[in-house]
Scaffold this active site. Structure first.
Site, PDB file in Angstrom:
ATOM      1  N   GLU A 179      -5.930  -0.991  22.289  1.00 52.66           N
ATOM      2  CA  GLU A 179      -5.686  -2.310  21.715  1.00 52.66           C
ATOM      3  C   GLU A 179      -4.246  -2.754  21.976  1.00 52.66           C
ATOM      4  O   GLU A 179      -3.826  -3.801  21.504  1.00 52.66           O
ATOM      5  CB  GLU A 179      -5.962  -2.288  20.213  1.00 52.66           C
ATOM      6  N   ARG A 214      -0.691  -2.125  25.010  1.00 51.30           N
ATOM      7  CA  ARG A 214      -0.321  -2.301  26.403  1.00 51.30           C
ATOM      8  C   ARG A 214      -0.104  -0.959  27.101  1.00 51.30           C
ATOM      9  O   ARG A 214       0.685  -0.129  26.639  1.00 51.30           O
ATOM     10  CB  ARG A 214       0.966  -3.120  26.482  1.00 51.30           C
ATOM     11  N   GLY A 243      -3.211  -2.055  17.868  1.00 47.81           N
ATOM     12  CA  GLY A 243      -3.015  -3.448  18.228  1.00 47.81           C
ATOM     13  C   GLY A 243      -1.552  -3.823  18.426  1.00 47.81           C
ATOM     14  O   GLY A 243      -0.722  -3.587  17.554  1.00 47.81           O
ATOM     15  N   SER A 290       3.034  -0.807  22.536  1.00 46.20           N
ATOM     16  CA  SER A 290       3.526  -0.893  23.904  1.00 46.20           C
ATOM     17  C   SER A 290       3.922   0.473  24.424  1.00 46.20           C
ATOM     18  O   SER A 290       4.439   1.312  23.684  1.00 46.20           O
ATOM     19  CB  SER A 290       4.736  -1.832  23.949  1.00 46.20           C
ATOM     20  N   ALA A 317      -0.092   0.205  15.308  1.00 42.99           N
ATOM     21  CA  ALA A 317       0.007  -1.215  15.634  1.00 42.99           C
ATOM     22  C   ALA A 317       1.469  -1.639  15.736  1.00 42.99           C
ATOM     23  O   ALA A 317       2.295  -1.283  14.892  1.00 42.99           O
ATOM     24  CB  ALA A 317      -0.711  -2.040  14.575  1.00 42.99           C
ATOM     25  N   ALA A 343       3.114   2.788  12.723  1.00 48.10           N
ATOM     26  CA  ALA A 343       3.041   1.370  13.045  1.00 48.10           C
ATOM     27  C   ALA A 343       4.419   0.723  12.954  1.00 48.10           C
ATOM     28  O   ALA A 343       5.174   0.957  12.016  1.00 48.10           O
ATOM     29  CB  ALA A 343       2.065   0.664  12.107  1.00 48.10           C
ATOM     30  N   ARG A 364       9.394   5.898  10.287  1.00 48.27           N
ATOM     31  CA  ARG A 364      10.648   5.356   9.792  1.00 48.27           C
ATOM     32  C   ARG A 364      10.668   5.452   8.270  1.00 48.27           C
ATOM     33  O   ARG A 364       9.723   5.034   7.608  1.00 48.27           O
ATOM     34  CB  ARG A 364      10.827   3.901  10.227  1.00 48.27           C
ATOM     35  N   ASN A 365      11.733   6.030   7.741  1.00 45.62           N
ATOM     36  CA  ASN A 365      11.876   6.152   6.293  1.00 45.62           C
ATOM     37  C   ASN A 365      12.039   4.759   5.695  1.00 45.62           C
ATOM     38  O   ASN A 365      12.962   4.028   6.052  1.00 45.62           O
ATOM     39  CB  ASN A 365      13.096   7.026   5.968  1.00 45.62           C
ATOM     40  N   SER A 366      11.137   4.387   4.790  1.00 42.90           N
ATOM     41  CA  SER A 366      11.134   3.029   4.252  1.00 42.90           C
ATOM     42  C   SER A 366      12.307   2.749   3.329  1.00 42.90           C
ATOM     43  O   SER A 366      12.595   1.585   3.033  1.00 42.90           O
ATOM     44  CB  SER A 366       9.816   2.765   3.505  1.00 42.90           C
TER      45      SER A 366
END
Length: 341
Positions: free
Chosen positions: A218, A220, A235, A238, A261, A277, A315-317
Site C-alpha cells: 500500500e 511505495r 498506506g 516509502s 502507514a 507508523a 518514536r517515543n511519544s
C-alpha cells in the site's frame, strides 16, 4: 546467449523506437534456436536488435520449426500479419544496453519474473528512452503529439493522453500470474511482482524493483528495492531507492516485515522488522537501543542497524527520540487475503 525475443513496436516518424512489446521473451535460449534465427535474419555477432519485415516471418517460422522450436515458430508466423515495425533482439552478454529494444527486453525479463531486480545491467537506460505520450492510440513521440491530436480531431476522435513518461505501465505488456493490482498505472514495466502480491490503489512499484510475494503493498517501492515474502508496506509508506536519495546502497525489506502507514526507510531491513507508523529511518537517524526491560543501552546511527533482523523501530511519544528494541511480534499476513490471486 543471455536472452532472445521477437517483438512488435512503435517508431516515430524519424524511425526511432518508442516502445517494443515482446510476447514471449526467452532467458538462456537454446543454441539451435539462436542459430536458426540468426541465419534467416543475417544477424552480426554480439548484442543486436535487428528489424525485419512481415514477409521475413514465413522463412523465420520455417527455420524455427525445423530447429524444433514450435512455440517461437508460431509467434513468428503470427507476426507476419503485423502492420507495425518488427524487431528481433539478441543479448549475448549482459552489457549496458545500446538501444530501446535492448532496454525493453530487459524490462520484460524482469516483469516476466525471469530475472530478479539487480540481475541485469541497466546502465545508461534513461538516455536511450524517449519521453512519450501514452495515449488511447498507443505511444506517441512528444514532439509529434500536436499533429497527432489534430489528426484525431479532424477524424472525429478524441486523443486521450494517460501519462507522459519514459516508462509504460507493466500491465500493457505483462500480467504475471497470481497478483492483484488496484491501479495498474502505478506499476511500471520492469517491476517484478512475485506470486501472491497485492498492490492496492495507493501502492506504487517502480522498474527494477518489486516483491518476492506474497505481500501487501500500500506504499511505495522505489527503483532498486526488493521486498521479501510475507511483508506489508502500509498506506503512504516509502522505501528510499537509488533514484530517490539512496545512492548506491541497495535498500531491501526482508521477510515478514511491516512498514507502518506514512513511515519510511533509507536503510535495508532484515527479517521480521517493524517500523512504526509515521517514522522515517535513514542512515543518519540517531537511534536509541533499548534492552528487554526498556532501559537505554546506547545510541547508534541508523546505518549500524542496516540489514539486521527482529527490530522494532518506534518514536517515543513523550521524548520524541527514535528507539529500537527486539521485535517480539513479527507480523503474519492474513492468508485468506491472498488466497484468491
Amino acid at each position: 546467449m543471455l536472452s532472445f525475443a521477437l517483438g512488435i513496436g512503435t517508431q516515430n516518424t524519424q524511425g526511432d523506437w518508442l516502445e517494443i512489446y515482446y510476447p514471449a521473451p526467452l532467458l538462456n535460449p537454446d543454441a539451435t534456436l539462436i542459430e536458426a534465427a540468426k541465419k534467416v535474419l543475417d544477424v552480426p555477432a554480439g548484442n543486436a536488435a535487428v528489424s525485419f519485415l512481415p514477409e521475413d516471418c514465413v522463412h523465420l517460422a520455417k527455420a524455427l520449426e525445423a530447429a524444433g522450436h514450435s512455440a517461437q515458430a508460431e509467434l513468428a508466423e503470427a507476426l507476419s500479419a503485423s502492420q507495425r515495425p518488427l524487431v528481433a533482439t539478441f543479448i549475448e552478454s549482459d552489457l549496458p544496453p545500446q538501444g530501446a529494444p535492448e532496454v525493453y527486453l530487459k524490462l520484460h525479463l524482469l516483469s516476466h519474473r525471469l530475472v530478479k531486480p539487480h540481475g541485469l545491467d541497466l546502465t545508461g537506460m534513461f538516455g536511450l528512452l524517449r519521453n512519450i505520450a501514452w495515449t488511447n492510440e498507443g505511444a506517441i513521440d512528444i514532439e509529434e503529439l500536436p499533429a497527432r491530436r489534430l489528426k484525431a480531431r479532424l477524424a472525429g476522435r478524441t486523443l486521450s493522453v494517460d501519462c507522459v513518461d519514459k516508462f509504460p505501465k507493466m500491465t500493457d505488456y505483462v500480467v504475471p500470474g497470481g497478483v492483484r493490482i488496484g491501479d495498474t498505472s502505478r506499476v511500471r514495466l520492469g517491476a517484478h511482482l512475485g506470486e501472491g502480491t497485492t498492490v492496492m490503489h495507493e501502492g506504487f512499484v517502480n522498474f527494477n524493483a518489486g516483491t518476492e510475494g506474497p505481500g501487501m503493498i500500500e506504499g511505495r517501492i522505489s527503483a532498486g528495492v526488493m521486498v521479501g515474502k510475507g511483508s506489508d508496506l502500509g498506506g503512504g509508506c516509502s522505501t528510499m531507492g537509488t533514484l530517490s536519495g539512496g545512492g548506491n546502497i541497495v535498500i531491501k525489506v526482508g521477510e515478514g516485515c511491516l512498514i507502518g502507514a506514512n513511515a519510511g526507510i533509507g536503510i535495508p531491513l532484515g527479517d521480521r522488522c517493524t517500523v512504526e507508523a509515521g517514522l522515517y529511518v535513514t542512515a543518519g537517524t540517531k537511534v536509541t537501543l533499548l534492552d528487554d526491560q526498556g532501559q537505554e543501552v546506547q545510541t547508534v546511527s541508523g546505518r549500524e542497524l542496516a540489514g539486521q533482523s527482529d527490530l522494532l523501530l518506534r518514536r517515543n511519544s513523550q521524548t520524541g527520540r527514535v528507539e529500537c528494541l527486539t521485535n517480539k511480534s513479527a507480523i503474519a499476513l492474513n492468508e485468506a487475503l491472498h488466497a484468491h490471486n
